[in-house]
Design an enzyme around this catalytic site. Sequence first.
Site, mmCIF file in Angstrom:
data_model
loop_
_atom_site.group_PDB
_atom_site.id
_atom_site.type_symbol
_atom_site.label_atom_id
_atom_site.label_comp_id
_atom_site.label_asym_id
_atom_site.label_seq_id
_atom_site.Cartn_x
_atom_site.Cartn_y
_atom_site.Cartn_z
ATOM 1 N N ASN A 21 -1.034 -10.487 -0.936
ATOM 2 C CA ASN A 21 -1.605 -9.221 -0.470
ATOM 3 C C ASN A 21 -2.847 -9.146 -1.034
ATOM 4 O O ASN A 21 -2.941 -8.721 -2.118
ATOM 5 C CB ASN A 21 -0.626 -8.227 -0.410
ATOM 6 C CG ASN A 21 -1.199 -6.920 0.286
ATOM 7 O OD1 ASN A 21 -2.266 -7.038 0.998
ATOM 8 N ND2 ASN A 21 -0.754 -5.596 0.044
ATOM 9 N N HIS A 48 3.511 -0.763 4.522
ATOM 10 C CA HIS A 48 3.040 -0.959 3.224
ATOM 11 C C HIS A 48 2.877 0.317 2.543
ATOM 12 O O HIS A 48 1.995 1.395 3.034
ATOM 13 C CB HIS A 48 1.671 -1.656 3.022
ATOM 14 C CG HIS A 48 1.477 -2.139 1.635
ATOM 15 N ND1 HIS A 48 0.655 -1.271 0.688
ATOM 16 C CD2 HIS A 48 1.817 -3.253 0.717
ATOM 17 C CE1 HIS A 48 0.599 -1.857 -0.569
ATOM 18 N NE2 HIS A 48 1.274 -3.188 -0.520
ATOM 19 N N GLY A 72 0.664 -1.698 -8.453
ATOM 20 C CA GLY A 72 -0.675 -1.566 -8.968
ATOM 21 C C GLY A 72 -0.679 -0.894 -10.337
ATOM 22 O O GLY A 72 -1.932 -0.404 -10.604
ATOM 23 N N SER A 93 3.772 -4.933 -9.366
ATOM 24 C CA SER A 93 3.107 -5.429 -10.610
ATOM 25 C C SER A 93 3.866 -6.888 -10.846
ATOM 26 O O SER A 93 4.208 -7.005 -12.152
ATOM 27 C CB SER A 93 3.610 -4.382 -11.540
ATOM 28 O OG SER A 93 2.577 -3.153 -11.404
ATOM 29 N N LYS A 152 -5.140 -7.499 0.068
ATOM 30 C CA LYS A 152 -5.707 -5.976 0.495
ATOM 31 C C LYS A 152 -7.198 -5.956 0.844
ATOM 32 O O LYS A 152 -7.490 -6.839 1.562
ATOM 33 C CB LYS A 152 -5.494 -5.076 -0.787
ATOM 34 C CG LYS A 152 -3.980 -5.003 -1.378
ATOM 35 C CD LYS A 152 -3.836 -3.943 -2.338
ATOM 36 C CE LYS A 152 -2.433 -4.252 -3.155
ATOM 37 N NZ LYS A 152 -1.881 -3.128 -3.642
ATOM 38 N N GLU A 172 9.213 -2.261 -2.360
ATOM 39 C CA GLU A 172 8.182 -1.938 -3.399
ATOM 40 C C GLU A 172 8.231 -0.540 -3.769
ATOM 41 O O GLU A 172 7.738 0.542 -3.070
ATOM 42 C CB GLU A 172 6.919 -2.329 -2.463
ATOM 43 C CG GLU A 172 6.738 -3.856 -2.111
ATOM 44 C CD GLU A 172 5.504 -4.204 -1.849
ATOM 45 O OE1 GLU A 172 4.903 -5.061 -2.567
ATOM 46 O OE2 GLU A 172 4.732 -3.448 -0.936
ATOM 47 N N GLU A 183 0.458 1.579 0.684
ATOM 48 C CA GLU A 183 -0.784 2.065 0.998
ATOM 49 C C GLU A 183 -0.981 2.646 2.295
ATOM 50 O O GLU A 183 -1.923 3.476 2.703
ATOM 51 C CB GLU A 183 -1.885 1.146 0.644
ATOM 52 C CG GLU A 183 -2.145 0.871 -0.962
ATOM 53 C CD GLU A 183 -2.177 -0.251 -1.495
ATOM 54 O OE1 GLU A 183 -2.497 -1.386 -0.860
ATOM 55 O OE2 GLU A 183 -1.607 -0.668 -2.480
#
Length: 251
Positions: free
Chosen positions: A8, A97, A176, A215, A10, A170, A99
């Site tokens: 991904n 996702h 991240g 991660s 992003k 996730e 985010e």
Amino acid sequence: MKKLMAANWKMYKTWDEARDTAEALVKLTAPALSDDREVLVFPPFTALKGVADIVAGQKGFFVGGQDFYSAEEGAFTGEISPGMLEDAGASYGLTGHSERRHILGEDDAYIGQKTAYGLANGLNVILCVGEKIEERKGGSVEAVLERQIRAGVKDVPTDIAPNRLSIAYEPVWAIGTGEVAGPREIEDAHAFVRKILISVFGKKANEMRILYGGSVKPANCSEIIALDNVDGVLVGGASLDGESFSQIALA
Ligand code: PEP
């Protein structure tokens, strides 16, 4: 079941950067990719067609859209449809996702609507789910996952081909941050995701892929990918470099 190794990117990469990364990835990965692995790249929209052209014809390589809207076309400024993604060479779409949930404010119902629409309009969909740190500390991991999955697949027909829908677990606190979930945490969450999927789709949910994301790096990927019910990975930061993601894809 083939393991799905997904990148991904992003909101990173100009076209030149995307091209260089995709070319490096193909060069380093394609000759060594085994038949039981697939590689999927989610570039930014501006690089989607170019990256799709680079991976076209490479066995086991696919491209996807990081987002899409649930309409074919129309006055929806800034949005993109599954058909447009497919026209650009994508066969996958991402929904839910963290985010998009927690920065862009998408809720369970909207994510469910997009998931069903994408599947009905030709995309394979990866629905992302995962708890925040306070939800883990408060003991509500299973409740959060169950709510997100049931809402996410609410309008998906139960006769969907199992290879068309995947779940990415996730944990938000691992995305991240460099803080990867432990093997026990991953296996427990994935077993629970499998249980919910079976309760919705029956036995064929055993053939749905459950990916881990948070991660993942070259150094930890082989341990993670070997865990029970881990059928692939979804990788952000460590997928931005072709060599690093190639090591993950081949781990
Ligand atoms: C992600 O973007 O889905 C992700 C898991 O990011 P990272 O690998 O950087 O944690």
